[in-house]
Design a protein around this motif. Structure first.
Motif, PDB file in Angstrom:
ATOM      1  N   HIS A  18      -6.125 -51.596  39.198  1.00  0.00           N
ATOM      2  CA  HIS A  18      -5.999 -52.955  38.656  1.00  0.00           C
ATOM      3  C   HIS A  18      -7.356 -53.454  38.148  1.00  0.00           C
ATOM      4  CE1 HIS A  18      -4.485 -57.344  39.397  1.00  0.00           C
ATOM      5  NE2 HIS A  18      -4.568 -57.047  38.130  1.00  0.00           N
ATOM      6  N   CYS A  30       1.360 -58.002  37.465  1.00  0.00           N
ATOM      7  CA  CYS A  30       1.739 -57.165  38.604  1.00  0.00           C
ATOM      8  C   CYS A  30       3.226 -57.256  38.912  1.00  0.00           C
ATOM      9  CB  CYS A  30       0.942 -57.576  39.836  1.00  0.00           C
ATOM     10  SG  CYS A  30      -0.834 -57.358  39.635  1.00  0.00           S
ATOM     11  N   TYR A  46       1.773 -52.322  37.772  1.00  0.00           N
ATOM     12  CA  TYR A  46       0.769 -52.929  36.890  1.00  0.00           C
ATOM     13  C   TYR A  46       1.216 -52.742  35.449  1.00  0.00           C
ATOM     14  CZ  TYR A  46      -1.790 -52.519  41.219  1.00  0.00           C
ATOM     15  OH  TYR A  46      -2.146 -52.596  42.543  1.00  0.00           O
TER      16      TYR A  46
END
Length: 124
Positions: A18, A30, A46
């Motif tokens: 991330h 997310c 993600y």
């Protein structure tokens, strides 16, 4: 008919992934849907939204993540994208490990070929 393709990548740490995507300049959402051809979707941890409606997603598959996207519509160079994510991720994982193990970065250089050289040390 789904056009989604998955690419296995050797990324294990979702938090570092991330951070990597954000540092590469991507806005990351997310735990949401990856959009593809004709409104088809698939879920991913993600997701990088693209204005053309063809997103890039990273979802966990066992202990590693995989990249999932409708690459026909995403219109990105898969190899360049995966290489840039892998290189940045590897660098971030190295720095994370260096700190965890009590080392300090003494020197860091980017060589002409794009290789990153890192020298670490620790006082005993």
């Amino acid at each position: 008919m789904s056009h989604f393709t998955t690419i296995n990548i050797q990324i294990k740490n979702g938090e570092i992934l991330h951070q990597t995507l954000q540092e590469l300049g991507y806005q990351v959402e997310c735990n949401t849907s990856v959009r593809g051809y004709h409104g088809n979707t698939t879920e991913a941890e993600y997701v990088i939204r693209q204005s053309n409606g063809y997103d890039l997603g990273f979802r966990q598959n066992g202990e590693t993540f995989e990249l999932v996207a409708d690459f026909w519509g995403a219109r990105i160079n898969q190899t360049e994208f995966v290489n840039s994510v892998n290189q940045k991720y590897a660098h971030k994982m190295l720095m994370h490990s260096v700190q965890e193990q009590g080392f300090n970065v003494e020197e860091e250089d980017v060589l002409e070929d794009g290789t990153v050289r890192v020298v670490v040390g620790r006082w005993q």
